[in-house]
Write an enzyme that holds these catalytic residues in place. Sequence first.
Site, PDB file in Angstrom:
ATOM      1  N   LYS A  63       0.952  -1.274  -0.072  1.00  0.00           N
ATOM      2  CA  LYS A  63       0.217   0.043  -0.005  1.00  0.00           C
ATOM      3  C   LYS A  63       0.857   1.563  -0.045  1.00  0.00           C
ATOM      4  CE  LYS A  63      -3.593  -2.511   2.167  1.00  0.00           C
ATOM      5  NZ  LYS A  63      -4.448  -3.144   3.220  1.00  0.00           N
ATOM      6  N   GLN A 107      -4.986  -2.169   9.230  1.00  0.00           N
ATOM      7  CA  GLN A 107      -4.760  -3.419   8.660  1.00  0.00           C
ATOM      8  C   GLN A 107      -5.271  -4.711   9.437  1.00  0.00           C
ATOM      9  OE1 GLN A 107      -3.543  -3.930   5.773  1.00  0.00           O
ATOM     10  NE2 GLN A 107      -3.675  -6.122   5.732  1.00  0.00           N
ATOM     11  N   ASP A 130     -11.392   1.795   3.601  1.00  0.00           N
ATOM     12  CA  ASP A 130     -11.463   0.612   3.437  1.00  0.00           C
ATOM     13  C   ASP A 130     -13.012  -0.119   3.184  1.00  0.00           C
ATOM     14  OD1 ASP A 130      -9.904  -1.565   3.740  1.00  0.00           O
ATOM     15  OD2 ASP A 130      -9.269  -1.076   5.854  1.00  0.00           O
TER      16      ASP A 130
HETATM   17  N1  GUN Z   1      -6.491  -7.528   5.399  1.00  0.00           N
HETATM   18  C1  GUN Z   1      -6.629  -7.946   4.270  1.00  0.00           C
HETATM   19  N2  GUN Z   1      -7.396  -7.568   3.563  1.00  0.00           N
HETATM   20  C2  GUN Z   1      -7.474  -6.130   4.031  1.00  0.00           C
HETATM   21  C3  GUN Z   1      -8.240  -5.083   3.547  1.00  0.00           C
HETATM   22  O1  GUN Z   1      -8.813  -5.113   2.299  1.00  0.00           O
HETATM   23  N3  GUN Z   1      -8.337  -4.240   4.538  1.00  0.00           N
HETATM   24  C4  GUN Z   1      -7.716  -3.949   5.584  1.00  0.00           C
HETATM   25  N4  GUN Z   1      -8.050  -3.326   6.542  1.00  0.00           N
HETATM   26  N5  GUN Z   1      -7.227  -5.347   6.099  1.00  0.00           N
HETATM   27  C5  GUN Z   1      -7.094  -6.456   5.254  1.00  0.00           C
END
Ligand code: GUN
Length: 294
Positions: A63, A107, A130
């Site tokens: 990211k 996350q 998200d």
């Molecule tokens: N963990 C795995 N996929 C995601 C996601 O799309 N967002 C977040 N915040 N955590 C994740």
Amino acid sequence: MSDKDSRIEDFGDKIIDGKKIAAFIESSLKEKIDYLKNNGIVPCIYVILIGDNPASVIYVRNKENAANRCGIMSKKIVLPVNISENELLNKINELNDDSLVHGILVQLPIPPHIDENKIMEAISSNKDVDGFHPFNEGKIFTGNSSFYPCTPFGIVKMLDYSNIELKGKNVVIIGQSIIVGKPLSIMLMNRNATVSALNIYTNNIRCWTNMADILISATGKAHLINESFVKDGCVVVDVGIAKLDGKICGDVDFDSVIKKVSKITPVPGGVGPVTVAVLMENTVNAALQFLSNS
Ligand code: GUN
């Protein structure tokens, strides 16, 4: 040449190339980012990582790299695994109140002593890049959410980009997580697909998957899906990511199904990069909404 490259070479017409689609999404953000910068705003996302789960560390790094490529400011906050729920909520509230922050992402997964629902609800729905805040989740039903969850939204974009019709198609989704399966089911219903949502208690999943025009697997179980699960001409979307014999692989045994499928997303290089690109798009849109409200 990497495995992914050789697959693209050998099966080019069947591969839905996530890296290419992600690059297209990222480049299409340039104009909006320039517009924001001309108005004195640098889109900014804060990513909160709790602990040092190796997969999460890699996702967060991906990211950050995407944000750097796009000209989005990204900040990482790493918190100890024993952080209290209150301390985390305080951190989120600080970021909610900071007008220079447009997107906040915690996350997942987070440690079990912290209530995930409470955390998702604490993030301002205007900064919820998200798409996991209940307000934004609820708006998926009516198809007018400001922020759709990145993986499902990315999958829909990949299918659209590949000109795959959704209306009237039998779509079978394996996995009913809040991150992928549940929101994706609704998003595809909104596109008039006939959606079957399977979970670990579903009896005889082959019965269902063999009827799928589009099969989407999001279980994290390496090579769960082989040719006996797919009908000829099926489109396969592999959302899984796991390690088998030291190599990254998905839910789908690519070599087994490739003869039968009409299109397939590879792992790596499929859904993952597009998910990250959509997160960048959500962040830019959050900044644009901030600008239009200020
Ligand atoms: N963990 C795995 N996929 C995601 C996601 O799309 N967002 C977040 N915040 N955590 C994740």
